[in-house]
Design an enzyme around this catalytic site. Sequence first.
Site, mmCIF file in Angstrom:
data_model
loop_
_atom_site.group_PDB
_atom_site.id
_atom_site.type_symbol
_atom_site.label_atom_id
_atom_site.label_comp_id
_atom_site.label_asym_id
_atom_site.label_seq_id
_atom_site.Cartn_x
_atom_site.Cartn_y
_atom_site.Cartn_z
ATOM 1 N N SER A 121 30.121 41.089 51.111
ATOM 2 C CA SER A 121 31.315 41.460 50.328
ATOM 3 C C SER A 121 30.904 41.696 48.644
ATOM 4 O O SER A 121 29.565 41.035 48.367
ATOM 5 C CB SER A 121 32.079 40.046 50.389
ATOM 6 O OG SER A 121 32.822 39.794 48.914
ATOM 7 N N LYS A 122 31.509 42.415 48.015
ATOM 8 C CA LYS A 122 31.024 42.625 46.636
ATOM 9 C C LYS A 122 31.071 41.688 45.912
ATOM 10 O O LYS A 122 30.748 41.266 44.756
ATOM 11 C CB LYS A 122 31.933 43.750 46.016
ATOM 12 C CG LYS A 122 33.297 43.565 46.054
ATOM 13 C CD LYS A 122 34.065 44.814 45.272
ATOM 14 C CE LYS A 122 35.520 44.638 45.471
ATOM 15 N NZ LYS A 122 36.309 46.210 44.931
ATOM 16 N N ARG A 123 32.009 40.419 46.444
ATOM 17 C CA ARG A 123 32.051 39.174 45.679
ATOM 18 C C ARG A 123 31.151 38.046 46.176
ATOM 19 O O ARG A 123 31.233 36.950 46.184
ATOM 20 C CB ARG A 123 33.324 38.578 45.750
ATOM 21 C CG ARG A 123 34.540 39.530 45.194
ATOM 22 C CD ARG A 123 35.639 38.863 45.237
ATOM 23 N NE ARG A 123 36.881 39.826 44.327
ATOM 24 C CZ ARG A 123 37.364 40.863 45.141
ATOM 25 N NH1 ARG A 123 37.221 40.966 46.499
ATOM 26 N NH2 ARG A 123 38.176 41.840 44.715
#
Length: 510
Positions: free
Chosen positions: A269-271
């Site tokens: 995930s980009k997070r």
Amino acid sequence: MENKRVRLRFAPSPTGGLHMGGVRTALFSYLYAKKHGGDFILRIEDTDQTRYVNGAEEYIIAALKWCGIEPNEGVGFGDGPHAPYRQSERKELGIYAKYAKQLIDSGNAYYAFDTSEELDAMRKRLEAAKVVAPQYNSVSRQNMRNSLTLSEDEVKKLLDAGTPHVVRLKVPRNEEIRFHDIIRGWVVVNSTQVDDKVLLKSDGMPTYHLAHIVDDIEMEVSHAVRGEEWLPSAPSHVLIYRYLGMEDKMPQFAHLPLILKTDGNGKLSKRDKSGIPMFPLDWFDERTNESYVGYRESGFFPEAFVNMLAMLGWNPGTTQEIFSLDELVQAFSFERVNKSGAKFDPEKTKWFNQQYLRMKSDAELATLFAPILKEHNIVAETKFVEEVCKLVKEKAHFVSEFWANGSYFFIAPITYDADVIKKRWNEQSAAFIKEVTEAFKNLNTFTTAETEATFKATAEKLGMGPGQVMQLFRVCLSGVGGGPVLFEMVELLGKDEVVKRLETATNSIK
Ligand code: GLU
């Protein structure tokens, strides 16, 4: 087909910052294009104006530049023979409408006038009938308002009245769709699983499905490389090429494996919270007010980032891990890209940076270290800074660590590692420090070898093993218990500074 010029495109949508998965897609396309003496194109797929994000296009261009994977044609990199390279501008050429019309005229696409309420009702109806994946397809379209169910007159009336409508692909019932993917081999899908994709939206804009095919044809793209998430749509795309009578223009597909979380559990995930960036450059998402740090701003070298990315899903078939971009170009092939997801490894990512750090010359590192020194108001001779870099680089992953690990080369310590002092500072060791200070004063040359010999001789004289005082001695000089090879550090600090520091330590450690 075989003799087609090799032309690959990277075709991101400017809907946000380009994350590392996107950069990998660009990289693999670039590598293949370069390996085969072909072209690498940047096309901006901005037909979905509702998802357009300011700054995204500039970000994509800057990221590719930083990575050194520069297109030779496309937005931000100079026009080639197929300009413009933004789909919003290409729409003005009338090409999307032209191809859509061709599909309608040949009976392979149709107008659909259904309102969103009607589409909702259809979905509910299908769900109630326990249809697993409700979709607009060869069965459900028979109960909808489209040019297949309405009379010709009605259709004409609706069109003349400007009734909102879309154009959909007419997917046949129960037909086998086969296509070849360079990474996955033959893929076979039954058309029953394929929905009647919208090709032109009610605002006249083409969808991705139509637009990218038209552009790949017009731009003479030979290979379409993209993420695995597009694999389910590929059968529709194959049908579109077929219905346009342009199967010979269909690029070879390569659907790249997903990048997975470190534990292999799901898509990265980009997070992600591993502490390693997910974006090449700092990115601020103005819609969500979220900031993401970049590899560049975190002190990664672009070569290390690119090398790490190449290894996410590809392998050279040997144990070699370090590849320059040119070496990647030589070694790369889609046959060596895995089908299964590639696990992201934060530690390995840092390891790559460390390898590149070690390969840099001390002069280069000194240049990179200079701004950090300036921030700390340090003025030092270049030669000295280079020597410091040589010593501290051994234990660092990033240039940014040089200061934390080596500030004492520039500023004498004012505190001393309390644990070491507690354990090692006593009458005998204090006497040693005094004695070695005096012995150092008498040295005419102050080299690594001489200082080490003097150190050992002094310890022996006092009836101590050098190991008993080694760490204490280091702490007196640097304040900290660990660091580079001790006597190289001593030589670099120089006689005057070493003597001064030892005297200060003797006076201040109680
Ligand atoms: N615009 C699509 C995306 O951003 C490109 C997919 C493709 O390369 O065909 O994912």
